[in-house]
Write a protein that holds these residues in place. Structure first.
Motif, PDB file in Angstrom:
ATOM      1  N   LEU A  42       0.795  -1.230   0.000  1.00 12.18           N
ATOM      2  CA  LEU A  42       0.000   0.000   0.000  1.00 12.18           C
ATOM      3  C   LEU A  42       0.831   1.286   0.000  1.00 12.18           C
ATOM      4  CD1 LEU A  42      -2.844  -0.934   2.543  1.00 12.18           C
ATOM      5  CD2 LEU A  42      -2.933  -0.990   0.049  1.00 12.18           C
ATOM      6  N   ILE A  43       2.015   1.242   0.601  1.00 12.34           N
ATOM      7  CA  ILE A  43       2.791   2.474   0.760  1.00 12.34           C
ATOM      8  C   ILE A  43       4.109   2.388  -0.002  1.00 12.34           C
ATOM      9  CG2 ILE A  43       3.852   4.069   2.413  1.00 12.34           C
ATOM     10  CD1 ILE A  43       2.004   2.968   4.550  1.00 12.34           C
ATOM     11  N   PRO A  44       4.298   3.204  -1.041  1.00 12.11           N
ATOM     12  CA  PRO A  44       5.594   3.260  -1.726  1.00 12.11           C
ATOM     13  C   PRO A  44       6.678   3.732  -0.757  1.00 12.11           C
ATOM     14  CG  PRO A  44       3.888   4.359  -3.006  1.00 12.11           C
ATOM     15  CD  PRO A  44       3.304   4.078  -1.655  1.00 12.11           C
ATOM     16  N   PRO A  45       7.893   3.196  -0.859  1.00 10.03           N
ATOM     17  CA  PRO A  45       8.971   3.589   0.075  1.00 10.03           C
ATOM     18  C   PRO A  45       9.207   5.090   0.144  1.00 10.03           C
ATOM     19  CG  PRO A  45       9.631   1.707  -1.269  1.00 10.03           C
ATOM     20  CD  PRO A  45       8.323   2.182  -1.812  1.00 10.03           C
ATOM     21  N   SER A  46       8.975   5.795  -0.983  1.00  5.61           N
ATOM     22  CA  SER A  46       9.220   7.238  -1.013  1.00  5.61           C
ATOM     23  C   SER A  46       8.199   8.027  -0.192  1.00  5.61           C
ATOM     24  CB  SER A  46       9.208   7.741  -2.464  1.00  5.61           C
ATOM     25  OG  SER A  46       7.964   7.443  -3.077  1.00  5.61           O
ATOM     26  N   GLU A  47       7.054   7.405   0.143  1.00  3.22           N
ATOM     27  CA  GLU A  47       5.980   8.117   0.839  1.00  3.22           C
ATOM     28  C   GLU A  47       6.001   7.946   2.353  1.00  3.22           C
ATOM     29  OE1 GLU A  47       1.999   7.713  -0.540  1.00  3.22           O
ATOM     30  OE2 GLU A  47       2.570   7.693  -2.653  1.00  3.22           O
ATOM     31  N   ILE A  48       6.789   6.985   2.846  1.00  2.00           N
ATOM     32  CA  ILE A  48       6.715   6.666   4.266  1.00  2.00           C
ATOM     33  C   ILE A  48       7.076   7.867   5.144  1.00  2.00           C
ATOM     34  CG2 ILE A  48       9.087   5.790   4.369  1.00  2.00           C
ATOM     35  CD1 ILE A  48       6.048   4.348   6.256  1.00  2.00           C
ATOM     36  N   HIS A  49       8.013   8.698   4.692  1.00  9.26           N
ATOM     37  CA  HIS A  49       8.409   9.858   5.490  1.00  9.26           C
ATOM     38  C   HIS A  49       7.389  10.999   5.428  1.00  9.26           C
ATOM     39  CE1 HIS A  49      12.308   7.788   5.167  1.00  9.26           C
ATOM     40  NE2 HIS A  49      12.564   8.357   6.334  1.00  9.26           N
ATOM     41  N   SER A  50       6.515  10.950   4.429  1.00  7.76           N
ATOM     42  CA  SER A  50       5.508  12.010   4.317  1.00  7.76           C
ATOM     43  C   SER A  50       4.282  11.728   5.180  1.00  7.76           C
ATOM     44  CB  SER A  50       5.081  12.174   2.848  1.00  7.76           C
ATOM     45  OG  SER A  50       4.448  10.999   2.366  1.00  7.76           O
ATOM     46  N   ILE A  51       4.093  10.499   5.604  1.00  8.19           N
ATOM     47  CA  ILE A  51       2.919  10.155   6.410  1.00  8.19           C
ATOM     48  C   ILE A  51       3.273   9.867   7.869  1.00  8.19           C
ATOM     49  CG2 ILE A  51       1.693   9.225   4.412  1.00  8.19           C
ATOM     50  CD1 ILE A  51       2.319   6.424   5.437  1.00  8.19           C
ATOM     51  N   LEU A  52       4.575   9.801   8.175  1.00  8.82           N
ATOM     52  CA  LEU A  52       4.998   9.495   9.533  1.00  8.82           C
ATOM     53  C   LEU A  52       6.207  10.325   9.928  1.00  8.82           C
ATOM     54  CD1 LEU A  52       4.954   5.614  10.167  1.00  8.82           C
ATOM     55  CD2 LEU A  52       3.740   7.352  11.464  1.00  8.82           C
ATOM     56  N   THR A  53       6.227  10.739  11.185  1.00  7.09           N
ATOM     57  CA  THR A  53       7.423  11.332  11.773  1.00  7.09           C
ATOM     58  C   THR A  53       8.173  10.229  12.516  1.00  7.09           C
ATOM     59  OG1 THR A  53       6.287  11.863  13.834  1.00  7.09           O
ATOM     60  CG2 THR A  53       6.221  13.527  12.071  1.00  7.09           C
ATOM     61  N   PRO A  54       9.442  10.430  12.863  1.00  8.91           N
ATOM     62  CA  PRO A  54      10.148   9.414  13.656  1.00  8.91           C
ATOM     63  C   PRO A  54       9.420   9.069  14.957  1.00  8.91           C
ATOM     64  CG  PRO A  54      11.712  10.978  12.764  1.00  8.91           C
ATOM     65  CD  PRO A  54      10.347  11.508  12.429  1.00  8.91           C
ATOM     66  N   LEU A  55       8.843  10.084  15.599  1.00 14.22           N
ATOM     67  CA  LEU A  55       8.094   9.849  16.833  1.00 14.22           C
ATOM     68  C   LEU A  55       6.846   9.013  16.567  1.00 14.22           C
ATOM     69  CD1 LEU A  55       8.309  10.537  19.813  1.00 14.22           C
ATOM     70  CD2 LEU A  55       6.909  12.558  19.392  1.00 14.22           C
ATOM     71  N   GLY A  56       6.160   9.313  15.466  1.00 14.39           N
ATOM     72  CA  GLY A  56       4.987   8.538  15.087  1.00 14.39           C
ATOM     73  C   GLY A  56       5.341   7.105  14.739  1.00 14.39           C
ATOM     74  N   ALA A  57       6.497   6.911  14.105  1.00 12.78           N
ATOM     75  CA  ALA A  57       6.951   5.566  13.751  1.00 12.78           C
ATOM     76  C   ALA A  57       7.222   4.740  15.007  1.00 12.78           C
ATOM     77  CB  ALA A  57       8.205   5.651  12.883  1.00 12.78           C
ATOM     78  N   TYR A  58       7.839   5.367  16.006  1.00  9.93           N
ATOM     79  CA  TYR A  58       8.117   4.649  17.258  1.00  9.93           C
ATOM     80  C   TYR A  58       6.809   4.331  17.986  1.00  9.93           C
ATOM     81  CZ  TYR A  58      11.304   3.036  20.844  1.00  9.93           C
ATOM     82  OH  TYR A  58      12.018   2.239  21.700  1.00  9.93           O
ATOM     83  N   SER A  59       5.868   5.257  17.944  1.00  9.61           N
ATOM     84  CA  SER A  59       4.560   5.017  18.551  1.00  9.61           C
ATOM     85  C   SER A  59       3.862   3.841  17.860  1.00  9.61           C
ATOM     86  CB  SER A  59       3.704   6.284  18.437  1.00  9.61           C
ATOM     87  OG  SER A  59       2.405   6.063  18.946  1.00  9.61           O
ATOM     88  N   PHE A  60       4.002   3.771  16.537  1.00 11.41           N
ATOM     89  CA  PHE A  60       3.413   2.663  15.770  1.00 11.41           C
ATOM     90  C   PHE A  60       4.034   1.338  16.196  1.00 11.41           C
ATOM     91  CE2 PHE A  60       3.086  -0.189  12.136  1.00 11.41           C
ATOM     92  CZ  PHE A  60       1.765  -0.031  11.749  1.00 11.41           C
ATOM     93  N   MET A  61       5.347   1.312  16.381  1.00 11.14           N
ATOM     94  CA  MET A  61       6.022   0.077  16.793  1.00 11.14           C
ATOM     95  C   MET A  61       5.585  -0.351  18.192  1.00 11.14           C
ATOM     96  SD  MET A  61       9.910   0.226  15.251  1.00 11.14           S
ATOM     97  CE  MET A  61      10.352   1.832  15.927  1.00 11.14           C
ATOM     98  N   ILE A  62       5.372   0.620  19.081  1.00 13.68           N
ATOM     99  CA  ILE A  62       4.875   0.295  20.423  1.00 13.68           C
ATOM    100  C   ILE A  62       3.484  -0.327  20.334  1.00 13.68           C
ATOM    101  CG2 ILE A  62       4.064   1.311  22.594  1.00 13.68           C
ATOM    102  CD1 ILE A  62       6.390   3.266  22.445  1.00 13.68           C
ATOM    103  N   PHE A  63       2.647   0.226  19.446  1.00 13.35           N
ATOM    104  CA  PHE A  63       1.306  -0.325  19.272  1.00 13.35           C
ATOM    105  C   PHE A  63       1.382  -1.760  18.754  1.00 13.35           C
ATOM    106  CE2 PHE A  63      -2.861  -1.034  17.486  1.00 13.35           C
ATOM    107  CZ  PHE A  63      -3.713  -0.349  18.346  1.00 13.35           C
ATOM    108  N   VAL A  64       2.258  -2.008  17.778  1.00 13.44           N
ATOM    109  CA  VAL A  64       2.440  -3.361  17.235  1.00 13.44           C
ATOM    110  C   VAL A  64       2.928  -4.309  18.330  1.00 13.44           C
ATOM    111  CG1 VAL A  64       3.806  -4.760  15.631  1.00 13.44           C
ATOM    112  CG2 VAL A  64       2.829  -2.594  14.868  1.00 13.44           C
TER     113      VAL A  64
END
Length: 327
Positions: free
Chosen positions: A257-279
């Protein structure tokens, strides 16, 4: 060469066969687990390990018999939950299984690596270790709060002996048959359900664009719940829903669903870490839930499913909001 309809081909491969393979991929693990478990039990080594680990585990309200299942939980939750059969107290079995669900199984590692490579390339190992430690600490603190009484057990330590091959073999085959027959239906149905949600729209018409699927519709309508957590893109929510079937599916869904080039446009580093905590903290896969149902019953399985989803939201919310204020 057969010219099969692409939807029929996808349904057979990703709907029907993926459900069957989801069962079969656990068979070697379960086989080795119960073979190892049977050999340890027959030889008397398991009893000695249980006695040795009884004192430290009493600190969180468990006994030495919980050590072996907890140790296996780092590899896969399903065999870990099955190995709690040696614990006779239902309360202690429930607490042990609850703690197992906080262990970061090996299926989550690819998800961590995906986000670490994208956002924390210089600190990959440290962040993954922190996630493992955080999950264990969360589970231990929860057990201390839930269980005020420390448990222990009294047993005679048997002499070491050579295990009997045929008795171990019969034990392994019985446990393997029990696992396949009891968990097959839930895993199989959940696999087909996820496929249907991904390939049909609300009018139950087959679609080519995942953006129009029922799963995308629910993900978009649920995305507001994840805004305070730092990630609200519907594709991330879709991966979490798909990940209920198996945690590996989170990564495969993200890649589609997400092209590699778009991952930084939809997530911040803080949001990415929050996502990993949720997982890390949200509900284990359907195979684990089915195994919990087999071992403890439907009520316990539903409780653990809902409890971990709610707890994952609360912890990710607190992490993101507090860290945002500090940084």
């Amino acid at each position: 060469q057969l010219n099969l309809n692409e939807y029929l081909h996808s349904f057979v491969i990703h709907g029907i066969l993926s459900g069957i393979f989801a069962i079969l991929r656990f068979v070697p693990i379960i086989l080795l687990l119960f073979l190892f478990f049977g050999l340890l039990d027959e030889s008397g080594i398991l009893a000695r390990i249980s006695v040795l680990m009884d004192a430290p585990l009493k600190m969180i309200g468990l006994s030495g018999k919980s050590f072996f299942p907890l140790f296996i939980g780092f590899g896969c939750s399903v065999p870990a939950i099955l190995s709690t059969k040696s614990i006779h107290s239902k309360k202690e079995r429930f607490l042990t299984i609850l703690l197992i669900c906080f262990m970061s199984c090996s299926a989550k590692i690819p998800v961590y690596l995906f986000f670490c490579h994208a956002f924390f390339e210089q600190h990959i190992i440290g962040i993954i270790i922190l996630l493992y430690i955080f999950g264990m600490l969360m589970g231990c603190c929860l057990l201390i709060l839930l269980n005020k009484e420390s448990t222990s057990f009294v047993m005679e330590v048997p002499e070491l002996k050579m295990p009997q091959f045929f008795s171990v073999l019969i034990y392994v085959l019985q446990k393997l048959k029990e696992f396949i027959t009891r968990t097959f239906t839930i895993i199989y149905i959940s696999s087909i359900l996820i496929w249907c949600l991904q390939h049909f729209n609300l009018s139950f018409q087959l679609i080519n664009n995942p953006n129009d699927s029922i799963l995308a519709f629910f993900s978009k309508n649920l995305s507001f719940l994840f805004i305070p957590l730092g990630f609200s893109d519907w594709r991330l929510i879709t991966s979490l829903i798909s990940g209920l079937s198996a945690k590996e599916v989170i990564l495969s869904t993200l890649i589609i669903l997400i092209p590699p080039s778009e991952i930084h446009s939809i997530l911040t580093p803080l949001g990415a870490y929050s996502f990993m905590i949720f997982v890390l903290l949200y509900s284990p896969c359907m195979a684990s839930i089915a195994t919990i149902k087999q071992e403890l019953g439907v009520k316990y399985a539903i409780f653990i499913f809902l409890f971990q989803c709610i707890l994952a939201w609360i912890v990710s919310f607190l992490f993101y909001q507090i860290t945002s204020l500090i940084l």
